[in-house]
Design a protein around this motif. Sequence first.
Motif: not given
Length: 202
Positions: A44-58
Amino acid sequence: NQNYEMAARAGYYAAAYWHEGEAGDKAVEYWQAAFDNAEKAANSLFMAKSAYWLSTSYFNQEQWIDALPHCLKALELYNKKPNAERYQFSLTEMLGFIYYKQQDFEQAYSYFDNGLKAAKKLNNTKYEARFLRNIGLIHRDKREYRQAKEYFHMALSIQPDPEDKLRIYLSYAKLYREMNRSDSTIFYLNMLKERISDINYS
């Protein structure tokens, strides 16, 4: 499971590499892969990190609709993590701006107000000031200029971060420009110019 874990980590760091090189599309591709593999690995930690950066990129590409589901997912995951206030505040602010940019002021206000209450509760004056300014932006765009000034004043009076203070000066300048008050506009633009030299970007 171990293979998915390794693939998630590899994808995440590959995305960070492409992000540093300003290859946004490539970074998004790898962060999405990292999220998918982290989900399969139940990390869940890498899910959170990846989702965070996906949202930031978009978000940085002004793709509000694409940013929204990743931002919501990241906030859901970080809300379950200890000591994650920085990400919780950042994501709450991002969600507010996603709606603000689409002129859905009611939803934007809801996120900014929730963020403001949380920041006050945790005595985080930096984010308290940021959310106050953001609410001021909504009032400015609705031409509620008196309320906008009040929120900008409250934000400026408590903001400890010099770079964030620059954003408040700019918000004031834009407010007074809309009010056709050229002297006040020039005053805050001059404040902005004077204070930029105080920022250490190294």
